[in-house]
Design a protein around this motif. Sequence first.
Motif, mmCIF file in Angstrom:
data_model
loop_
_atom_site.group_PDB
_atom_site.id
_atom_site.type_symbol
_atom_site.label_atom_id
_atom_site.label_comp_id
_atom_site.label_asym_id
_atom_site.label_seq_id
_atom_site.Cartn_x
_atom_site.Cartn_y
_atom_site.Cartn_z
ATOM 1 N N VAL A 114 -3.568 4.139 -1.471
ATOM 2 C CA VAL A 114 -3.549 3.326 -2.679
ATOM 3 C C VAL A 114 -3.225 1.889 -2.291
ATOM 4 C CG1 VAL A 114 -2.405 2.950 -4.904
ATOM 5 C CG2 VAL A 114 -2.741 5.291 -4.048
ATOM 6 N N ASN A 115 -4.099 0.978 -2.679
ATOM 7 C CA ASN A 115 -3.846 -0.451 -2.484
ATOM 8 C C ASN A 115 -3.105 -0.911 -3.729
ATOM 9 O OD1 ASN A 115 -3.895 -3.228 -2.266
ATOM 10 N ND2 ASN A 115 -5.940 -3.277 -1.385
ATOM 11 N N ASN A 116 -1.856 -1.292 -3.558
ATOM 12 C CA ASN A 116 -0.983 -1.612 -4.684
ATOM 13 C C ASN A 116 -0.878 -3.110 -4.933
ATOM 14 O OD1 ASN A 116 0.644 -0.616 -6.757
ATOM 15 N ND2 ASN A 116 2.504 -0.895 -5.582
ATOM 16 N N THR B 130 0.841 -1.193 0.000
ATOM 17 C CA THR B 130 0.000 0.000 0.000
ATOM 18 C C THR B 130 0.877 1.244 0.000
ATOM 19 O OG1 THR B 130 -0.170 0.072 2.420
ATOM 20 C CG2 THR B 130 -1.900 -1.141 1.241
#
Length: 166
Positions: A159-161, A112
């Motif tokens: 942001v969920n990466n 994240t």
Amino acid sequence: MSEHELCTGMSSEWFTPPEIFRALRLTFDLDPCQPNEGRAFLSVPCRRFLTAAEDGLTQPWEGLVWMNPPFGGRNGQVPWLRKFMRHGNGIALVAARTSASWFHDVAVEAETMLFPRGKTKFVRPDGSRGGSPGTGIVLLGMGATANNALWNSGLGLFVNNRRVVA
């Protein structure tokens, strides 16, 4: 500790402001990047610290890690980020230099990312606040505890990466 920007004053030490830690509501197990001096105004809620003299890059890491790495020269934070990603449990603070090759090669490995609103005004070793730095920061999360703290912090864009592969 961080040389967040190139030193233009009397010190290259820039401490993470306490409001970030208040928003995260975590106590970390390890900060491997503590400075040798000027620690009176550090606010890292942490059980164990490694100073620059102890060279946290070469020491073993355990538990939930807070890392504001020394940037050093060009790409100086990269070895720290690589170790952080391998460790896989904690939050790292780095400059949000999204066009830099190190960002695309290493930082994007984080599970994240959190981009705080506005420019983060770091704390100097004498306790005063620095001005607005030339770039923003990003907090990189690895592991469920860190990722949940970033998500719930309210500090900015989360942001969920994690990549979904079909």
